[in-house]
Design a protein around this motif. Structure first.
Motif, short mmCIF file in Angstrom:
data_model
loop_
_atom_site.label_atom_id
_atom_site.label_comp_id
_atom_site.label_asym_id
_atom_site.label_seq_id
_atom_site.Cartn_x
_atom_site.Cartn_y
_atom_site.Cartn_z
N MET A 1 -2.52 -31.98 2.90
CA MET A 1 -3.29 -31.46 4.02
C MET A 1 -4.66 -30.99 3.55
O MET A 1 -4.79 -30.29 2.55
CB MET A 1 -2.54 -30.28 4.66
CG MET A 1 -3.22 -29.71 5.91
SD MET A 1 -2.19 -28.47 6.75
CE MET A 1 -2.14 -27.17 5.49
N ASP B 1 -7.69 -29.28 5.71
CA ASP B 1 -8.17 -28.77 7.00
C ASP B 1 -7.39 -29.45 8.13
O ASP B 1 -6.19 -29.36 8.18
CB ASP B 1 -9.68 -28.98 7.13
CG ASP B 1 -10.46 -28.15 6.13
OD1 ASP B 1 -10.00 -27.02 5.83
OD2 ASP B 1 -11.48 -28.61 5.62
N HIS B 2 -8.10 -30.16 9.02
CA HIS B 2 -7.44 -30.83 10.14
C HIS B 2 -7.06 -32.27 9.80
O HIS B 2 -6.65 -33.03 10.69
CB HIS B 2 -8.35 -30.81 11.37
CG HIS B 2 -8.70 -29.43 11.84
ND1 HIS B 2 -7.76 -28.56 12.35
CD2 HIS B 2 -9.88 -28.76 11.84
CE1 HIS B 2 -8.34 -27.41 12.68
NE2 HIS B 2 -9.63 -27.51 12.38
N TYR B 3 -7.18 -32.64 8.54
CA TYR B 3 -6.90 -34.00 8.10
C TYR B 3 -5.71 -34.00 7.13
O TYR B 3 -5.30 -32.97 6.59
CB TYR B 3 -8.11 -34.62 7.40
CG TYR B 3 -9.27 -34.89 8.33
CD1 TYR B 3 -9.50 -36.16 8.84
CD2 TYR B 3 -10.16 -33.87 8.68
CE1 TYR B 3 -10.57 -36.41 9.68
CE2 TYR B 3 -11.24 -34.10 9.53
CZ TYR B 3 -11.43 -35.39 10.02
OH TYR B 3 -12.49 -35.63 10.86
N VAL B 4 -5.19 -35.20 6.93
CA VAL B 4 -4.15 -35.42 5.91
C VAL B 4 -4.62 -36.55 5.01
O VAL B 4 -5.07 -37.60 5.49
CB VAL B 4 -2.80 -35.80 6.55
CG1 VAL B 4 -1.80 -36.23 5.48
CG2 VAL B 4 -2.24 -34.62 7.34
N SER C 1 -4.89 -35.88 11.42
CA SER C 1 -3.53 -35.62 11.87
C SER C 1 -3.05 -34.30 11.27
O SER C 1 -3.39 -33.98 10.13
CB SER C 1 -2.58 -36.74 11.42
OG SER C 1 -1.23 -36.41 11.69
N PRO C 2 -2.27 -33.50 12.02
CA PRO C 2 -1.59 -32.36 11.41
C PRO C 2 -0.56 -32.86 10.40
O PRO C 2 0.00 -33.94 10.56
CB PRO C 2 -0.90 -31.67 12.60
CG PRO C 2 -1.55 -32.23 13.82
CD PRO C 2 -1.99 -33.61 13.47
N LEU C 3 -0.30 -32.08 9.38
CA LEU C 3 0.64 -32.51 8.34
C LEU C 3 2.04 -32.72 8.91
O LEU C 3 2.71 -33.69 8.56
CB LEU C 3 0.67 -31.49 7.20
CG LEU C 3 1.62 -31.82 6.04
CD1 LEU C 3 1.24 -33.15 5.41
CD2 LEU C 3 1.58 -30.70 4.99
N ARG D 1 2.96 -33.64 11.85
CA ARG D 1 3.04 -34.90 12.59
C ARG D 1 3.04 -36.09 11.62
O ARG D 1 3.77 -37.06 11.83
CB ARG D 1 1.87 -35.02 13.56
CG ARG D 1 1.90 -36.31 14.40
CD ARG D 1 0.70 -36.38 15.32
NE ARG D 1 0.70 -35.25 16.25
CZ ARG D 1 -0.33 -34.96 17.05
NH1 ARG D 1 -1.43 -35.71 17.00
NH2 ARG D 1 -0.26 -33.94 17.88
N ARG E 1 3.10 -25.76 1.56
CA ARG E 1 2.52 -25.70 2.90
C ARG E 1 1.58 -26.87 3.15
O ARG E 1 1.46 -27.35 4.27
CB ARG E 1 1.76 -24.38 3.06
CG ARG E 1 1.13 -24.18 4.44
CD ARG E 1 0.45 -22.83 4.52
NE ARG E 1 -0.65 -22.75 3.56
CZ ARG E 1 -1.90 -23.16 3.82
NH1 ARG E 1 -2.19 -23.69 4.99
NH2 ARG E 1 -2.85 -23.04 2.91
N SER E 2 0.95 -27.35 2.10
CA SER E 2 -0.06 -28.40 2.24
C SER E 2 0.36 -29.74 1.65
O SER E 2 -0.46 -30.67 1.62
CB SER E 2 -1.38 -27.96 1.58
OG SER E 2 -1.84 -26.76 2.14
#
Length: 260
Positions: free
Chosen positions: A173, A175-178, A191-193, A195, A210-211
């Motif tokens: 993860m 920020d708002h990317y994966v 994408s959220p992680l 999802r 978490r990431s």
């Protein structure tokens, strides 16, 4: 490391449930009488034949799936690519066994149905059995923290550019990317992680931080840095392990090897 998928499938309880389901399916087929068998004999004989064939199919498919599925998951091979191969593998012996039983019960079937037609019917049964077997076990075969959203399919793999291949090692993860890491490089997707994890299909893995989510087949070793742990991946990348995830990784057998 031991494979938890094999551990879950190779238990007396799972085998008993599988064969019981095959027996029920055989009873239904005996009543329905597919492929013209309805006219072959009385109901008790049809039931005996189709239940025997269904149990043999369950044994053959069960053994083949247990051999292929864990290896395919570790390599990130989608189920739809190996299910037909498994069906082709088991349909030959199943066709021979079913024909021997049928000829013993109804000798005239030797002339009525040739080998090509018989194999085609057996292959159809094998494809249906294999597909239903994998679908039925897809959810229960996932361990703690693995991707749970079967309906997501392997859409995240489809977002990998061709130059990176489809050997997904981990998700990171940012920020708002994966960031999708493969053995050939990485790429960022929006994408959220959570999802993204739900869209890796049947690729076995754990959310270790978490990431971070890591595919099991990508783990080459473990590095201890004081109280901190990092998973060493086949690409040389190191993924941090959250302390809250250590117990789950130990239970899954991920921490049984040391790093290079």
């Amino acid at each position: 490391m031991q494979d938890p998928l094999n551990d879950r499938l190779n238990t007396p309880r799972v085998w008993a449930a599988d064969l019981a389901a095959c027996a029920v399916a055989g009873a239904v087929l005996g009543v329905v009488g597919p492929f013209g068998s309805f006219f072959n004999d009385a109901l008790p004989v049809r039931l005996a034949y189709w239940m025997a064939v269904s149990l043999l199919s369950g044994l053959g498919v069960g053994v083949a799936v247990r051999l292929v599925w864990p290896r395919a998951r570790r390599r990130g091979v989608a189920a739809w690519t190996w299910i037909p191969a498994v069906a082709l593998l088991v349909s030959g012996p199943l066709a021979l066994a079913a024909r021997l039983i049928a000829v013993a019960l109804w000798p005239g079937i030797r002339e009525a149905v040739d080998w090509v037609e018989w194999y085609g019917q057996t292959l159809l049964v094998a494809v249906v059995y294999t597909s239903l077997y994998v679908a039925a076990h897809a959810r229960t075969s996932r361990g703690p923290g693995t991707a749970q959203a079967v309906e997501g399919g392997a859409r995240m793999l489809d977002r990998l550019p061709p130059r990176l291949g489809r050997d997904l090692l981990c998700l990171q993860m940012e920020d708002h990317y994966v960031r999708l890491h493969t053995s050939a490089g990485s790429v960022l997707v929006l994408s959220p992680l959570a999802r993204a994890i739900g869209q890796v299909g049947d690729l076995e893995g754990l959310r270790v931080h978490r990431s971070w989510w890591v595919a099991r087949h990508a783990v080459r070793g473990v590095v201890h840095d004081g109280r901190n742990l990092r998973l060493v991946l086949t690409s040389g990348l190191e993924a941090p392990v959250a302390r809250a995830k250590v117990a789950a990784l130990k239970a899954a057998g991920w921490l049984d090897q040391e790093g290079p």
